[in-house]
Design an enzyme around this catalytic site. Structure first.
Site, PDB file in Angstrom:
ATOM      1  N   HIS A 181      -4.633  11.321  20.466  1.00  0.00           N
ATOM      2  CA  HIS A 181      -3.442  11.450  21.307  1.00  0.00           C
ATOM      3  C   HIS A 181      -3.765  12.220  22.593  1.00  0.00           C
ATOM      4  O   HIS A 181      -3.014  13.085  23.019  1.00  0.00           O
ATOM      5  CB  HIS A 181      -2.337  12.159  20.527  1.00  0.00           C
ATOM      6  CG  HIS A 181      -1.010  12.210  21.238  1.00  0.00           C
ATOM      7  ND1 HIS A 181      -0.379  11.078  21.715  1.00  0.00           N
ATOM      8  CD2 HIS A 181      -0.194  13.254  21.560  1.00  0.00           C
ATOM      9  CE1 HIS A 181       0.775  11.430  22.288  1.00  0.00           C
ATOM     10  NE2 HIS A 181       0.898  12.745  22.217  1.00  0.00           N
ATOM     11  N   ASP A 201       2.598   6.960  22.578  1.00  0.00           N
ATOM     12  CA  ASP A 201       1.554   6.046  23.039  1.00  0.00           C
ATOM     13  C   ASP A 201       1.943   4.596  22.769  1.00  0.00           C
ATOM     14  O   ASP A 201       1.690   3.705  23.589  1.00  0.00           O
ATOM     15  CB  ASP A 201       0.224   6.374  22.354  1.00  0.00           C
ATOM     16  CG  ASP A 201      -0.257   7.784  22.657  1.00  0.00           C
ATOM     17  OD1 ASP A 201      -0.031   8.249  23.786  1.00  0.00           O
ATOM     18  OD2 ASP A 201      -0.837   8.415  21.751  1.00  0.00           O
TER      19      ASP A 201
END
Length: 412
Positions: free
Chosen positions: A269, A242
């Site tokens: 996530h 990310d």
């Protein structure tokens, strides 16, 4: 490898030579550039003839710390043909195991870890086909010895004496599949593997990649608790991808030098639980409301972007391997005594009212040394609302993982 009169080869290292003033040390990419002004007569992965020039270039490795250079390498002058040469002699002392090494993430991840000068042994485990992966990698002339382990009967031996365990095992996402769809399959895989970790290397750093991370990390924590060996400072959900995506997309949008960009990403996530803190971007840069919305949504949905582009042929395996290798290298540097290692990770946390939360952490020899609380201070209005909006979904995913283990017996 073809050579010219000025041959250049890049490998990842762990440091940079210059520091920039900052309130918070940032993770900075770094690589070592070997330049030969004649032919590159001999290259073994860690040595190059004639000269060595180290400069900051793009790599998944490192943050700014000259101490890591001194700790990881010893420059030694050598003589050959009456000309000076310099070799980089690594202090490779750490043992890494990859569980799921034959998969789409596991194979490129194994290659990247094989390149680390800090790794002395690389143990590859899978339920099948891992022998060929190990044989292939073993031909790479870097310090680590590669060993293969196949099936449950060899899992224990794979984990003996390991310092870092990386778990990418599980089924990948397919078109139309959400991270939650992965749960029933991957939850059992993670539970079984973490039981083996608890029995064979309970003091190791454990990196969980298997999705859905928002649930598999709590699963791992519950297994370790029931085994009596849980150390929250050594259990990590790998959310580095990310951050890698946020840095890349922001650099592209704002025409910034990629190695200078650092965007903390917090929350979880998956989907809306991924919250890039664009207001905390370094170097400081302004965004319109429209840009914030567009960038946030793209970062949150970047995994789906890859799944759809591959049209059923796979998920984000290469970028995930790159990001996971960066987190492994950061962990190794922390274990090796580098006192300036920061990454984002999904960990047990008290930053919010949730028991697990992704944020920037400081890594040390014993795992997490500190959570970086300042990242959640002074958020923009958009980020404040997004933070509150993600909590119910993240809470449900965490509770689902905990319940999964509590409702099943743990293997003795």
């Amino acid at each position: 490898m073809a050579t010219t009169s000025a041959t250049t080869f890049l490998i990842g290292s762990t440091v940079s030579f210059r520091s920039r003033g900052s309130l918070l040390p940032q993770t900075k990419p770094f690589a070592v550039r070997f330049t030969s002004h004649n032919l590159l007569a001999s290259f073994c992965g860690l040595k190059a003839a004639t000269s060595v020039n180290c400069e900051s270039v793009s790599s998944f490795l490192g943050n700014e710390s000259s101490a890591a250079l001194r700790g990881s390498f010893a420059l030694k002058a050598q003589k050959a043909n009456q000309r000076p040469q310099y070799g980089l002699q690594p202090l490779a002392t750490y043992k890494v195991a990859i569980l799921g090494a034959d998969g789409g993430i596991g194979q490129p991840l194994a290659l990247l870890i094989k390149m680390s000068p800090l790794v002395s042994a690389l143990n590859l485990y899978d339920i099948e086909n891992v022998k060929g992966v190990a044989a292939d990698l073993s031909h790479c002339n870097t310090p680590s010895q590669v060993l293969d382990f196949t099936g449950a009967s060899e899992l224990g031996n794979c984990l003996k004496g390991v310092n870092v365990v990386v778990i990418p095992a599980g089924v990948p996402r397919k078109p139309g599949m959400t991270r939650d769809d992965l749960f029933n399959i991957n939850a059992n895989i993670v539970k079984t593997l973490v039981e083996a970790v608890a029995d064979n290397c309970p003091d190791a750093f454990i990196h969980i990649i298997s999705n859905p991370v928002n649930s598999t990390v709590p699963i791992a924590a519950e297994v370790l608790k029931q085994k009596g060996v849980y150390d929250p400072k050594k259990l990590f959900g790998v959310t580095t991808l990310d951050v890698v995506r946020a840095n890349t997309f922001v650099a592209q949008k704002k025409n910034l030098k990629i190695i200078d960009v650092d965007v903390p990403v917090v929350g979880g996530h998956a989907g809306i639980t991924i919250l890039p803190l664009l207001s905390k971007t370094k170097p400081s840069v302004s965004f319109t409301d429209e840009e914030v919305e567009q960038l946030t949504v793209r970062i949150q949905n970047a995994g789906t972007e890859v799944v759809e582009a591959k049209a059923g042929a796979g998920s984000a395996t290469l970028s995930m391997a790159y990001a996971a290798a960066r987190f492994v290298e950061s962990s190794l540097r922390a274990l090796d005594g580098d006192g300036d290692v920061y990454e984002c990770s999904f960990v047990q946390s008290d930053l919010t009212d949730l028991p697990f939360f992704a944020s920037r952490i400081k890594l040390g020899r014993k795992g997490i040394e500190a959570l970086v609380r300042s990242d959640l201070a002074g958020l923009s209005e958009y980020e404040e609302k997004a933070l509150e909006a993600l909590k119910p979904e993240l809470k449900a995913s965490i509770e689902k993982g905990i319940a999964f283990v509590q409702n099943q017996p743990i293997t003795a």
